[in-house]
Design a protein around this motif. Sequence first.
Motif, mmCIF file in Angstrom:
data_model
loop_
_atom_site.group_PDB
_atom_site.id
_atom_site.type_symbol
_atom_site.label_atom_id
_atom_site.label_comp_id
_atom_site.label_asym_id
_atom_site.label_seq_id
_atom_site.Cartn_x
_atom_site.Cartn_y
_atom_site.Cartn_z
ATOM 1 N N PHE A 87 -41.869 19.790 52.360
ATOM 2 C CA PHE A 87 -41.556 19.823 53.789
ATOM 3 C C PHE A 87 -42.817 19.623 54.621
ATOM 4 O O PHE A 87 -42.781 18.992 55.691
ATOM 5 C CB PHE A 87 -40.894 21.150 54.161
ATOM 6 N N LEU A 88 -43.942 20.152 54.141
ATOM 7 C CA LEU A 88 -45.195 19.993 54.866
ATOM 8 C C LEU A 88 -45.595 18.528 54.935
ATOM 9 O O LEU A 88 -46.110 18.054 55.955
ATOM 10 C CB LEU A 88 -46.286 20.812 54.187
ATOM 11 N N GLU A 89 -45.336 17.789 53.852
ATOM 12 C CA GLU A 89 -45.612 16.356 53.854
ATOM 13 C C GLU A 89 -44.654 15.592 54.760
ATOM 14 O O GLU A 89 -45.019 14.600 55.382
ATOM 15 C CB GLU A 89 -45.524 15.812 52.428
ATOM 16 N N MET A 90 -43.411 16.067 54.824
ATOM 17 C CA MET A 90 -42.422 15.418 55.679
ATOM 18 C C MET A 90 -42.782 15.574 57.159
ATOM 19 O O MET A 90 -42.762 14.612 57.930
ATOM 20 C CB MET A 90 -41.033 16.035 55.466
ATOM 21 N N ASP A 91 -43.085 16.830 57.551
ATOM 22 C CA ASP A 91 -43.240 17.113 58.981
ATOM 23 C C ASP A 91 -44.043 18.406 59.140
ATOM 24 O O ASP A 91 -43.476 19.502 59.200
ATOM 25 C CB ASP A 91 -41.870 17.246 59.630
ATOM 26 N N ALA A 92 -45.361 18.275 59.221
ATOM 27 C CA ALA A 92 -46.221 19.459 59.331
ATOM 28 C C ALA A 92 -45.969 20.220 60.628
ATOM 29 O O ALA A 92 -46.016 21.460 60.659
ATOM 30 C CB ALA A 92 -47.686 19.041 59.237
ATOM 31 N N GLU A 93 -45.697 19.496 61.710
ATOM 32 C CA GLU A 93 -45.447 20.160 62.991
ATOM 33 C C GLU A 93 -44.194 21.017 62.942
ATOM 34 O O GLU A 93 -44.161 22.121 63.502
ATOM 35 C CB GLU A 93 -45.321 19.115 64.100
ATOM 36 N N LEU A 94 -43.156 20.527 62.266
ATOM 37 C CA LEU A 94 -41.914 21.298 62.151
ATOM 38 C C LEU A 94 -42.146 22.561 61.325
ATOM 39 O O LEU A 94 -41.622 23.632 61.661
ATOM 40 C CB LEU A 94 -40.823 20.437 61.516
ATOM 41 N N TRP B 15 -34.033 19.706 44.936
ATOM 42 C CA TRP B 15 -35.171 18.899 45.403
ATOM 43 C C TRP B 15 -35.735 17.996 44.302
ATOM 44 O O TRP B 15 -36.712 17.312 44.524
ATOM 45 C CB TRP B 15 -36.249 19.815 45.985
ATOM 46 N N ASN B 16 -35.103 17.984 43.135
ATOM 47 C CA ASN B 16 -35.438 17.004 42.103
ATOM 48 C C ASN B 16 -34.796 15.650 42.393
ATOM 49 O O ASN B 16 -35.223 14.634 41.851
ATOM 50 C CB ASN B 16 -34.951 17.474 40.727
ATOM 51 N N SER B 17 -33.743 15.660 43.186
ATOM 52 C CA SER B 17 -32.970 14.443 43.445
ATOM 53 C C SER B 17 -33.557 13.687 44.635
ATOM 54 O O SER B 17 -33.616 14.216 45.752
ATOM 55 C CB SER B 17 -31.506 14.802 43.733
ATOM 56 N N GLU B 18 -33.969 12.463 44.408
ATOM 57 C CA GLU B 18 -34.531 11.659 45.496
ATOM 58 C C GLU B 18 -33.484 11.397 46.583
ATOM 59 O O GLU B 18 -33.810 11.361 47.767
ATOM 60 C CB GLU B 18 -35.073 10.339 44.946
ATOM 61 N N HIS B 19 -32.219 11.216 46.175
ATOM 62 C CA HIS B 19 -31.180 10.953 47.176
ATOM 63 C C HIS B 19 -30.963 12.178 48.061
ATOM 64 O O HIS B 19 -30.888 12.068 49.293
ATOM 65 C CB HIS B 19 -29.876 10.563 46.489
ATOM 66 N N ILE B 20 -30.876 13.354 47.441
ATOM 67 C CA ILE B 20 -30.669 14.570 48.221
ATOM 68 C C ILE B 20 -31.879 14.850 49.108
ATOM 69 O O ILE B 20 -31.742 15.242 50.277
ATOM 70 C CB ILE B 20 -30.376 15.766 47.297
ATOM 71 N N VAL B 21 -33.071 14.626 48.580
ATOM 72 C CA VAL B 21 -34.283 14.824 49.382
ATOM 73 C C VAL B 21 -34.304 13.869 50.575
ATOM 74 O O VAL B 21 -34.713 14.244 51.680
ATOM 75 C CB VAL B 21 -35.539 14.643 48.512
ATOM 76 N N SER B 22 -33.840 12.647 50.363
ATOM 77 C CA SER B 22 -33.805 11.703 51.490
ATOM 78 C C SER B 22 -32.832 12.169 52.564
ATOM 79 O O SER B 22 -33.105 12.029 53.771
ATOM 80 C CB SER B 22 -33.420 10.303 50.993
ATOM 81 N N LEU B 23 -31.695 12.751 52.159
ATOM 82 C CA LEU B 23 -30.749 13.300 53.135
ATOM 83 C C LEU B 23 -31.365 14.486 53.877
ATOM 84 O O LEU B 23 -31.208 14.636 55.096
ATOM 85 C CB LEU B 23 -29.463 13.733 52.427
ATOM 86 N N ILE B 24 -32.070 15.338 53.129
ATOM 87 C CA ILE B 24 -32.712 16.499 53.734
ATOM 88 C C ILE B 24 -33.794 16.052 54.712
ATOM 89 O O ILE B 24 -33.918 16.592 55.827
ATOM 90 C CB ILE B 24 -33.299 17.410 52.641
ATOM 91 N N ALA B 25 -34.598 15.065 54.300
ATOM 92 C CA ALA B 25 -35.672 14.582 55.162
ATOM 93 C C ALA B 25 -35.122 14.001 56.460
ATOM 94 O O ALA B 25 -35.670 14.220 57.548
ATOM 95 C CB ALA B 25 -36.499 13.525 54.420
ATOM 96 N N GLU B 26 -34.016 13.283 56.347
ATOM 97 C CA GLU B 26 -33.395 12.677 57.525
ATOM 98 C C GLU B 26 -32.895 13.736 58.501
ATOM 99 O O GLU B 26 -32.871 13.516 59.710
ATOM 100 C CB GLU B 26 -32.240 11.781 57.067
ATOM 101 N N ASN B 27 -32.521 14.895 57.977
ATOM 102 C CA ASN B 27 -31.943 15.963 58.807
ATOM 103 C C ASN B 27 -32.799 17.228 58.764
ATOM 104 O O ASN B 27 -32.298 18.334 58.942
ATOM 105 C CB ASN B 27 -30.521 16.283 58.306
ATOM 106 N N ARG B 28 -34.102 17.061 58.577
ATOM 107 C CA ARG B 28 -34.990 18.214 58.401
ATOM 108 C C ARG B 28 -35.049 19.100 59.642
ATOM 109 O O ARG B 28 -35.264 20.320 59.521
ATOM 110 C CB ARG B 28 -36.392 17.745 58.029
ATOM 111 N N GLN B 29 -34.849 18.534 60.836
ATOM 112 C CA GLN B 29 -34.898 19.341 62.051
ATOM 113 C C GLN B 29 -33.810 20.415 62.070
ATOM 114 O O GLN B 29 -33.968 21.458 62.702
ATOM 115 C CB GLN B 29 -34.747 18.435 63.282
ATOM 116 N N VAL B 30 -32.717 20.160 61.366
ATOM 117 C CA VAL B 30 -31.619 21.126 61.273
ATOM 118 C C VAL B 30 -31.764 22.005 60.040
ATOM 119 O O VAL B 30 -31.567 23.224 60.095
ATOM 120 C CB VAL B 30 -30.258 20.393 61.245
ATOM 121 N N ILE B 31 -32.127 21.402 58.911
ATOM 122 C CA ILE B 31 -32.092 22.101 57.623
ATOM 123 C C ILE B 31 -33.259 23.056 57.444
ATOM 124 O O ILE B 31 -33.074 24.205 56.998
ATOM 125 C CB ILE B 31 -32.044 21.076 56.472
#
Length: 332
Positions: free
Chosen positions: A290-297, A243-259
Amino acid sequence: MFKNFKKGGHRKPSKSSDSSADASSKGIGAPGPGPTSKSGVGAPAQNTVEPVVPPPMTHVEPLPLLGKSPAAERQNLFMRKLQVCCFQFDFTDTLKSAREKEIKRQTLLELVDFIQSGTGKVAEACLGEMIKMVGVNIFRCLPPASHESSGTEVVDPDEEENYSEPSWQHLQIVYELLLRGLLKYWPLVNCQKEVLFLGELEEVLEETQSAEFQRCMVPLFRKIARCLNSPHFQVAERALFFWNSEHIVSLIAENRQVILPIIFEALEKNIQSHWNTEVHGLTVNVRKMFLEMDAELVDECQKQLAEKQAKAREVAEQREMTWKKLEDAARK
């Protein structure tokens, strides 16, 4: 989002500038493999001669099938096939080196089948060379954006036409090999190798695009979830450094509903009971992200976890009652 997360992970320099990435684009040579890796992630094959790195190949040639070769020669043949897969070709001309391109494609498919079938173990030295081969193929320079090459006005990246990688017929198999090879041979009993392995994996993910990431994210994050709860603090810490990597975090954020549903329980377990304060703090920061990405999730995952824990307690109570009844019946 990234400012609150502690920087300072044990990051290694990118391999994208390695000389292996400068392999010929015209199919006239392949980069020679370096020394045998001492930090491989697999176990040496049993009842076979330890393979040696063969001399560099000067041209692509068909090789015997792995399944039909003697067991004693299989690991060395595996090494030679990896060399075939290191050759780079010019895909702007579909007719150029057509035979060699097809040989490489068939060789990649054979390697995937060999690893997936589990018919033979892959020696540690071969795993090291396989990672190098994957790097030669996927760590590549992408062409400039259309406005950079044409001099036209800059447009919104979302409005640009999707770029189709000419060498995708090879790359998609390389990514499949990466998924089967790395995840299949994930080191489970050697914590130091697991830390090194996570570092190699992070470098691969740094160069992975969304489509490839989605193909492997489910089994990958199941493994990462286990690493997050590792009692060996370096393994847990190294996994959290993703989670230090902005690129990896962007991939995770894009697929957060699964991850997030995959790793949420591991995050909560760390926050509640991990013995290492550094791991605990990093986990808290990941959860905040993750809370900042999607609190509802996050709330939904919390609810599902509570229901799962309640069912587990109910099963445990029923099991205890059943044993008590059996004990009472045995006393009569």
